[in-house]
Design a protein around this motif. Structure first.
Motif: not given
Length: 136
Positions: A47-56
């Motif tokens: 995703t655009f936001c690295p903190s949302n990596l993974g399942t999002t």
């Protein structure tokens, strides 16, 4: 502002997280049949936001715990963090967390399944409700 390219929200009043999660899964399944999403075997969805990596997945519960939330903000954040939760204002990220209803959601998205995230939020919020009911 928010940085997601696409946001899928499943929401309803009450505490039935299983139904909300099921409805979200149905919506995602329909979208996945029509769209390709960027995914890494190692990192999960990109995703655009690295903190949302993974399942999002950000599973959140809007709740008012007046006795519990009367504690100092640092104490609330620290205790919630120990339970794997972040505390936001009900209006979303960067909104007031000093009064009324708060948004409690999972901190981690990477290295956990969607089911584990929802179960973890349910368990953590249940513990906070229990603490609220024990407060004098």
């Amino acid at each position: 502002g928010e940085e997601d390219h696409l946001r899928i929200i499943s929401i309803q009043h009450g505490g039935d997280l299983a139904t909300v999660f099921r409805k979200l899964g149905e919506a995602v399944h329909i979208l996945e049949s029509k769209l390709d999403f960027m995914r890494s075997n190692r990192l999960g969805y990109l995703t655009f936001c690295p903190s949302n990596l993974g399942t999002t997945l950000r599973a959140s519960v809007h709740i008012d715990l007046p006795k519990y939330f009367s504690k100092p903000a640092a104490t609330i954040q620290q205790q919630a963090g120990q339970l794997g939760l972040q505390v936001r204002g009900a209006g979303g990220e960067h909104t007031n967390t000093n009064t009324g209803v708060r948004d409690l959601s999972n901190i981690r998205r990477l290295g956990q399944s969607e089911v584990d995230i929802v179960a973890g939020v349910f368990e953590a919020v249940s513990k906070l409700i229990k603490l609220e009911n024990q407060e004098i």
